[in-house]
Design a protein around this motif. Structure first.
Motif, mmCIF file in Angstrom:
data_model
loop_
_atom_site.group_PDB
_atom_site.id
_atom_site.type_symbol
_atom_site.label_atom_id
_atom_site.label_comp_id
_atom_site.label_asym_id
_atom_site.label_seq_id
_atom_site.Cartn_x
_atom_site.Cartn_y
_atom_site.Cartn_z
ATOM 1 N N ILE A 32 50.828 49.349 26.364
ATOM 2 C CA ILE A 32 50.245 49.271 25.870
ATOM 3 C C ILE A 32 50.381 50.133 24.193
ATOM 4 N N SER A 33 51.709 50.729 24.078
ATOM 5 C CA SER A 33 51.940 51.785 23.154
ATOM 6 C C SER A 33 51.348 52.012 22.339
ATOM 7 N N PRO A 34 50.194 53.281 23.242
ATOM 8 C CA PRO A 34 49.385 54.246 22.277
ATOM 9 C C PRO A 34 50.281 55.152 20.840
ATOM 10 N N HIS A 35 49.373 55.739 19.480
ATOM 11 C CA HIS A 35 50.088 56.394 19.261
ATOM 12 C C HIS A 35 48.389 57.498 19.190
ATOM 13 N N GLU A 36 48.733 58.040 17.416
ATOM 14 C CA GLU A 36 48.738 59.637 18.103
ATOM 15 C C GLU A 36 47.071 58.832 17.258
ATOM 16 N N SER A 37 46.808 58.144 15.920
ATOM 17 C CA SER A 37 45.953 57.725 15.275
ATOM 18 C C SER A 37 45.225 56.904 16.231
ATOM 19 N N ASP A 38 44.998 55.773 17.610
ATOM 20 C CA ASP A 38 44.181 55.688 17.809
ATOM 21 C C ASP A 38 43.274 56.092 18.586
ATOM 22 N N GLN A 39 42.376 55.165 18.627
ATOM 23 C CA GLN A 39 40.949 55.605 19.245
ATOM 24 C C GLN A 39 41.506 55.248 20.381
ATOM 25 N N MET A 40 41.603 55.238 22.385
ATOM 26 C CA MET A 40 42.013 55.179 23.425
ATOM 27 C C MET A 40 40.760 55.692 23.544
ATOM 28 N N VAL A 41 40.385 54.380 24.923
ATOM 29 C CA VAL A 41 39.165 54.583 25.937
ATOM 30 C C VAL A 41 39.454 54.277 27.389
ATOM 31 N N GLU A 42 39.673 54.796 28.454
ATOM 32 C CA GLU A 42 39.918 54.462 29.969
ATOM 33 C C GLU A 42 38.882 54.364 30.625
ATOM 34 N N ILE A 43 39.025 52.962 30.861
ATOM 35 C CA ILE A 43 37.662 52.097 32.237
ATOM 36 C C ILE A 43 37.987 53.086 33.387
ATOM 37 N N GLY A 44 37.472 53.635 34.583
ATOM 38 C CA GLY A 44 38.113 54.596 35.815
ATOM 39 C C GLY A 44 39.085 54.983 36.177
ATOM 40 N N PRO A 45 39.649 56.151 35.349
ATOM 41 C CA PRO A 45 40.719 56.721 35.043
ATOM 42 C C PRO A 45 41.229 57.487 36.753
ATOM 43 N N GLY A 46 39.917 57.170 37.123
ATOM 44 C CA GLY A 46 40.782 57.247 38.686
ATOM 45 C C GLY A 46 41.118 59.236 39.145
ATOM 46 N N LEU A 47 42.395 59.411 39.740
ATOM 47 C CA LEU A 47 43.040 60.917 39.678
ATOM 48 C C LEU A 47 43.883 60.676 38.545
ATOM 49 N N GLY A 48 43.739 60.512 37.299
ATOM 50 C CA GLY A 48 44.479 60.667 36.177
ATOM 51 C C GLY A 48 46.280 60.279 35.679
ATOM 52 N N ALA A 49 46.645 59.751 36.339
ATOM 53 C CA ALA A 49 48.023 59.129 36.766
ATOM 54 C C ALA A 49 48.152 58.294 35.411
ATOM 55 N N LEU A 50 47.073 57.163 34.537
ATOM 56 C CA LEU A 50 47.553 56.906 33.661
ATOM 57 C C LEU A 50 47.224 57.402 32.263
ATOM 58 N N THR A 51 46.084 58.425 33.276
ATOM 59 C CA THR A 51 45.188 59.112 31.854
ATOM 60 C C THR A 51 46.244 60.041 30.934
ATOM 61 N N GLU A 52 47.336 61.056 31.696
ATOM 62 C CA GLU A 52 48.244 61.398 31.403
ATOM 63 C C GLU A 52 49.317 61.478 30.755
ATOM 64 N N GLU A 53 49.589 60.083 30.546
ATOM 65 C CA GLU A 53 50.550 59.385 29.905
ATOM 66 C C GLU A 53 50.118 58.618 28.560
ATOM 67 N N LEU A 54 48.840 58.872 28.370
ATOM 68 C CA LEU A 54 48.073 58.235 27.043
ATOM 69 C C LEU A 54 47.517 59.600 26.854
ATOM 70 N N LEU A 55 47.184 60.144 27.195
ATOM 71 C CA LEU A 55 46.539 62.049 26.393
ATOM 72 C C LEU A 55 47.988 62.293 25.886
ATOM 73 N N SER A 56 49.232 62.136 26.417
ATOM 74 C CA SER A 56 50.668 62.907 26.430
ATOM 75 C C SER A 56 51.071 62.063 24.927
#
Length: 272
Positions: A32-56
């Motif tokens: 994915i290679s997320p950056h601070e300038s990106d507007q990220m959207v997550e569908i079905g974050p569940g317990l947040g395993a991927l969410t945590e990395e995306l937010l960081s």
């Protein structure tokens, strides 16, 4: 530091399989290679395993979650992000993703999609493709194979044609069942969909295009002459350079657009 997550049992009716393999998570984040300038959207974050990395890495994220028990868990886990972590308690199948767009910035959508609704959800998201920069999804491997297949391949059909009409499609890598809890009974895979800013082939009437593709694959083992007979004649197909004796899986996206545009231009005229 995030707060300790509350235990939550995966629910079959939501098609929940929570990703827990950190190696797989990091591989997805690299893709994915997320950056601070990106507007990220997550569908079905569940317990947040991927969410945590995306937010960081991105620092800000909108999440769409149907299971009402999960938002309180996620808000507690990511409280330190304040209003930069926003949860929308909604059904992604009915959610208007265009409302999340800010200014000219397009959305980058990520999700571990439930297998039971993945195809329908992707069709819904394609309708918002003008608001999307790219999409990275975890899907059943069979669905990824269908989306990425080209003309002449066994998996090539309606889903792949519609996805490839709107997007550049890349199958990235396979994910084994053991990466999830509970483990699904099938292999999964990661796919990248990058909507075209300028479509390579433009259907003059998108609804007509959808009808042509759907009708062509009603009985995929039959020829175009038989399947498309309700729409146009074999002679009409020949007039636009398409062999009516071919089966639908032999045609490219461009071919289906040509048929659709012929019908749009000859609307109301008899084709038999």
């Amino acid at each position: 530091m995030s707060k300790k997550p509350v235990a939550h049992k995966a629910r079959k009716r939501f098609g929940q399989n929570f990703l827990h393999d950190h190696g797989v998570i990091r591989r997805i984040i690299r893709a994915i290679s997320p950056h601070e300038s990106d507007q990220m959207v997550e569908i079905g974050p569940g317990l947040g395993a991927l969410t945590e990395e995306l937010l960081s890495e991105a620092g800000e994220l909108d999440a769409v979650e149907l299971d009402r028990d999960l938002p309180p868990i996620l808000r507690a886990k990511f409280f330190m992000y304040g209003d930069k972590f926003r949860i929308h308690e909604a059904d992604a199948m009915k959610f208007d993703f265009s409302q999340l767009r800010k200014g000219e910035k397009r959305l980058r959508i990520v999700g571990n999609l439930p297998y039971n609704i993945s195809t329908q959800l992707i069709f819904h998201l394609l309708s918002h493709s003008g608001n999307v920069e790219d999409m990275h999804f975890m899907l059943q491997k069979e669905v990824v194979d269908r989306m990425a297949a080209g003309p002449g391949e066994n998996n090539y059909g309606r889903l792949g044609i519609m996805a490839q009409y709107y997007c550049n499609v890349e199958a990235l890598f396979k994910v084994p069942p053991g990466a999830f809890n509970p483990a699904p009974k099938v292999d999964s895979a990661i796919i990248r969909l990058t909507p075209y800013h300028d479509l390579p082939y433009v259907a003059e009437d998108v609804e007509q295009f959808k009808t042509v593709v759907r009708t062509a694959f009603n009985m995929r083992r039959k020829t175009l002459r038989n399947n498309l007979k309700p729409l146009l004649s074999a002679e009409s197909l020949e007039s636009i350079g398409i062999d009516p004796t071919l089966r639908p899986e032999r045609l490219s996206v461009a071919d289906f657009v040509s048929i659709s545009n012929f019908l749009t231009q000859h609307k109301g005229k008899e084709t038999d």
